[in-house]
Design a protein around this motif. Structure first.
Motif, mmCIF file in Angstrom:
data_model
loop_
_atom_site.group_PDB
_atom_site.id
_atom_site.type_symbol
_atom_site.label_atom_id
_atom_site.label_comp_id
_atom_site.label_asym_id
_atom_site.label_seq_id
_atom_site.Cartn_x
_atom_site.Cartn_y
_atom_site.Cartn_z
ATOM 1 N N UNK A 1 -10.923 -4.178 4.665
ATOM 2 C CA UNK A 1 -12.066 -4.806 3.998
ATOM 3 C C UNK A 1 -11.986 -4.612 2.490
ATOM 4 N N UNK A 2 -11.586 -3.428 2.077
ATOM 5 C CA UNK A 2 -11.455 -3.153 0.648
ATOM 6 C C UNK A 2 -10.395 -4.051 0.014
ATOM 7 N N UNK A 3 -9.227 -4.169 0.646
ATOM 8 C CA UNK A 3 -8.167 -5.023 0.117
ATOM 9 C C UNK A 3 -8.596 -6.490 0.127
ATOM 10 N N UNK B 1 0.837 -1.203 0.000
ATOM 11 C CA UNK B 1 0.000 0.000 0.000
ATOM 12 C C UNK B 1 0.876 1.259 0.000
ATOM 13 N N UNK B 2 0.398 2.310 -0.617
ATOM 14 C CA UNK B 2 1.174 3.536 -0.727
ATOM 15 C C UNK B 2 1.188 4.273 0.601
ATOM 16 N N UNK C 1 -1.521 -0.584 -3.871
ATOM 17 C CA UNK C 1 -1.048 0.799 -3.830
ATOM 18 C C UNK C 1 -1.961 1.730 -4.615
ATOM 19 N N UNK C 2 -2.364 1.284 -5.800
ATOM 20 C CA UNK C 2 -3.246 2.106 -6.627
ATOM 21 C C UNK C 2 -4.620 2.237 -5.986
ATOM 22 N N UNK D 1 6.462 2.904 -5.175
ATOM 23 C CA UNK D 1 6.174 2.663 -6.590
ATOM 24 C C UNK D 1 7.286 1.867 -7.256
ATOM 25 N N UNK D 2 8.529 2.214 -6.981
ATOM 26 C CA UNK D 2 9.663 1.502 -7.578
ATOM 27 C C UNK D 2 9.693 0.059 -7.096
#
Length: 334
Positions: free
Chosen positions: A319-321, A199-200, A251-252, A228-229
């Motif tokens: 929950x979303x993930x 996750x970001x 992450x997105x 991101x990398x």
């Protein structure tokens, strides 16, 4: 070498033959084999504290109390926790397949899942997690869940500015490559694998506070760049045939939650829901930030705030993930 991996090699050979023989000739042979829905009998979780349930059932998120009926009304009982409530993403996936982890059985009588993830672990710790799997060797009826790298990013970021940005980015890329190789190793040994990108955490309360405390407004952006990398290198490294590995871009998705919070029922995506005195895993629904009459800010809740503390995701994000990971596990042609 698993039969699934051999099928992967066969599929590659078949695609080459199709290019040589032409679609018309192959079409005369009829349709392909019907797809059998994937039905794992064991589930394993590898990673860090975002996937950890302690032996006492506590999680590094907002823990919920068990519920009892008082005068015909269902209420929380503050004397005990219910680990099945406010589930982690790995629990959502397990429940979807009728499986249960050893540290949170719920109504199940037998554990069909193992949590190998540990607090603070990094990519370098994955080999030990894999070696610690109990029981039979990994096989094609297993589902492996992987999400790790947050602590790698934090370790790299902590070296800045003593270590330059370019060096840190190279190190993040190397660690992402190592993670991709681990996922490939697990997948080719038999299990279906669903892996989530990190996750970001450049969107986290921790990162936002770094912009202020250091006087450098680019700190959060640096953390996001490292994430991101790391994720990009890991993704490129994965065997990409659509059969062995299911990839979820956590992450997105988290970035979307931050950009469009109301679309996902979120009221706060910048502050921790837990009081600073309720250090995880000691946060419960009774130790959340109260309403602020002076500012008019509403009280924190487990379902409308994205972050549990400065870095770890609250139940709404978990929950979303979990929903995304379960969907990937069901729809990927393992």
């Amino acid at each position: 070498m698993s039969s699934k991996f051999l099928a992967h090699l066969g599929a590659r050979f078949g695609r080459s033959m199709a290019a040589l023989l032409g679609a018309g000739l192959l079409a005369s042979c009829g349709g392909g084999d019907p797809v059998t829905p994937f039905a794992p009998t064991r589930i394993l979780a590898f990673g860090d504290e975002l996937s950890v349930i302690e032996a006492d059932g506590r999680k590094y998120s907002v823990n919920a109390f068990r519920q009892i009926t008082v005068n015909g009304v269902l209420v929380d009982d503050p004397t005990g926790l219910d680990c099945t409530r406010n589930p982690l993403w790995i629990q959502t996936v397990a429940t979807g397949f009728g499986l249960a982890f050893d540290r949170c059985l719920g109504t199940a009588t037998t554990a069909t899942g193992q949590i190998r993830a540990q607090v603070g672990h990094k990519v370098a710790d994955l080999a030990a997690q894999l070696a610690g799997v109990q029981g039979s060797a990994l096989g094609e009826k297993d589902l492996a869940l992987v999400m790790i790298g947050m602590n790698d990013i934090l370790e790299l970021y902590a070296q800045y500015p003593g270590v330059g940005r370019a060096t840190l980015i190279d190190q993040a890329r190397t660690r992402g490559r190592t993670l991709g190789a681990f996922v490939n190793q697990v997948a080719t040994s038999g299990p279906a694998v669903v892996v989530l990108t990190v996750p970001d955490i450049g969107q986290s309360p921790f990162a936002l506070a770094q912009n202020v405390s250091t006087g450098d407004t680019t700190r959060a952006a640096l953390i996001s760049e490292l994430v991101a990398v790391f994720n990009n290198r890991m993704s490129v490294e994965l065997i990409n045939d659509g059969r062995l590995i299911g990839l979820v871009y956590a992450d997105i998705d988290l970035q979307n939650l931050v950009k469009f919070p109301q679309s996902f029922g979120l009221a706060n995506v910048t502050a921790p829901a837990c009081l600073s005195t309720a250090v995880l895993p000691g946060c419960t629904t009774a130790t959340l930030v109260p309403a602020n009459a002076a500012t008019g800010a509403a009280a924190a809740t487990a379902t409308t705030w994205l972050w549990a503390d400065n870095l770890r995701i609250a139940p709404a994000g978990q929950a979303r993930l979990g929903a995304l990971a379960e969907s990937r596990a069901r729809n990927n042609p393992f």
